[in-house]
Scaffold this motif. Structure first.
Motif, PDB file in Angstrom:
ATOM      1  N   ASP A 279      -4.585 -30.310 -27.980  1.00 47.94           N
ATOM      2  CA  ASP A 279      -4.130 -30.947 -29.224  1.00 47.94           C
ATOM      3  C   ASP A 279      -5.179 -30.819 -30.324  1.00 47.94           C
ATOM      4  O   ASP A 279      -4.849 -30.535 -31.480  1.00 47.94           O
ATOM      5  N   GLU A 280      -6.438 -31.041 -29.981  1.00 47.97           N
ATOM      6  CA  GLU A 280      -7.507 -30.901 -30.979  1.00 47.97           C
ATOM      7  C   GLU A 280      -7.584 -29.466 -31.487  1.00 47.97           C
ATOM      8  O   GLU A 280      -7.721 -29.239 -32.688  1.00 47.97           O
ATOM      9  N   ALA A 281      -7.504 -28.519 -30.573  1.00 49.35           N
ATOM     10  CA  ALA A 281      -7.578 -27.110 -30.964  1.00 49.35           C
ATOM     11  C   ALA A 281      -6.413 -26.727 -31.859  1.00 49.35           C
ATOM     12  O   ALA A 281      -6.579 -25.990 -32.838  1.00 49.35           O
TER      13      ALA A 281
ATOM     14  N   ARG B  97      -7.533 -23.761 -34.362  1.00 44.03           N
ATOM     15  CA  ARG B  97      -8.274 -22.837 -33.501  1.00 44.03           C
ATOM     16  C   ARG B  97      -7.358 -22.051 -32.579  1.00 44.03           C
ATOM     17  O   ARG B  97      -7.710 -20.962 -32.134  1.00 44.03           O
ATOM     18  N   VAL B  98      -6.194 -22.604 -32.267  1.00 43.66           N
ATOM     19  CA  VAL B  98      -5.206 -21.949 -31.416  1.00 43.66           C
ATOM     20  C   VAL B  98      -3.831 -22.162 -32.016  1.00 43.66           C
ATOM     21  O   VAL B  98      -3.628 -23.036 -32.863  1.00 43.66           O
TER      22      VAL B  98
ATOM     23  N   ARG C   1      -7.029 -18.397 -32.287  1.00 42.13           N
ATOM     24  CA  ARG C   1      -7.165 -17.949 -33.669  1.00 42.13           C
ATOM     25  C   ARG C   1      -8.644 -17.837 -34.015  1.00 42.13           C
ATOM     26  O   ARG C   1      -9.003 -17.178 -34.972  1.00 42.13           O
ATOM     27  N   GLN C   2      -9.483 -18.515 -33.257  1.00 46.03           N
ATOM     28  CA  GLN C   2     -10.931 -18.420 -33.401  1.00 46.03           C
ATOM     29  C   GLN C   2     -11.474 -17.867 -32.093  1.00 46.03           C
ATOM     30  O   GLN C   2     -10.945 -18.172 -31.019  1.00 46.03           O
TER      31      GLN C   2
ATOM     32  N   THR D 165     -13.153 -22.187 -27.484  1.00 52.09           N
ATOM     33  CA  THR D 165     -11.733 -21.914 -27.713  1.00 52.09           C
ATOM     34  C   THR D 165     -11.205 -20.930 -26.680  1.00 52.09           C
ATOM     35  O   THR D 165     -10.130 -21.132 -26.116  1.00 52.09           O
ATOM     36  N   GLN D 166     -11.966 -19.874 -26.421  1.00 50.91           N
ATOM     37  CA  GLN D 166     -11.546 -18.862 -25.449  1.00 50.91           C
ATOM     38  C   GLN D 166     -11.377 -19.469 -24.051  1.00 50.91           C
ATOM     39  O   GLN D 166     -10.417 -19.158 -23.349  1.00 50.91           O
TER      40      GLN D 166
END
Length: 106
Positions: free
Chosen positions: A24-26, A31-32, A43-44, A49-50
């Protein structure tokens, strides 16, 4: 039966393990984003993130395989159904990738 399986799938996706960065934060940070393939995409490209994307997608793949077996579908079919629902249900401000491969903010 398909509706019940879809509901179980969505409940599973909501119940994610605790991570330094949550899904949810990402999503909220851009970021996603959700894709029509049924998998989240980064997206980052930072390590955090990965790692989150890899973990989420491994879990989804496992659940898609299980649901496919239970419903005499292919894993790809289940992932596609889930992807359409996840993209359509993305919250305002979150990113989704359309059929043209382009990111857009809802």
């Amino acid at each position: 039966m398909k509706r019940m399986s879809a509901a179980l799938l969505l409940m599973w996706m909501i119940a994610q393990p605790a991570w330094a960065l949550t899904l949810d934060e990402a999503r909220q940070q851009g970021r996603v984003g959700e894709t029509l393939s049924g998998y989240v995409a980064a997206r980052q490209q930072d390590n955090e993130t990965q790692a989150l994307v890899k973990h989420i997608n491994e879990g989804r793949r496992t659940q898609y395989q299980r649901l496919a077996q239970q419903n005499a579908l292919t894993t790809s079919d289940v992932a596609s159904i889930a992807g359409q629902k996840l993209v359509s249900r993305a919250a305002a401000g979150e990113y989704v990738r359309g059929i043209n491969g382009q990111w857009r903010q809802k």
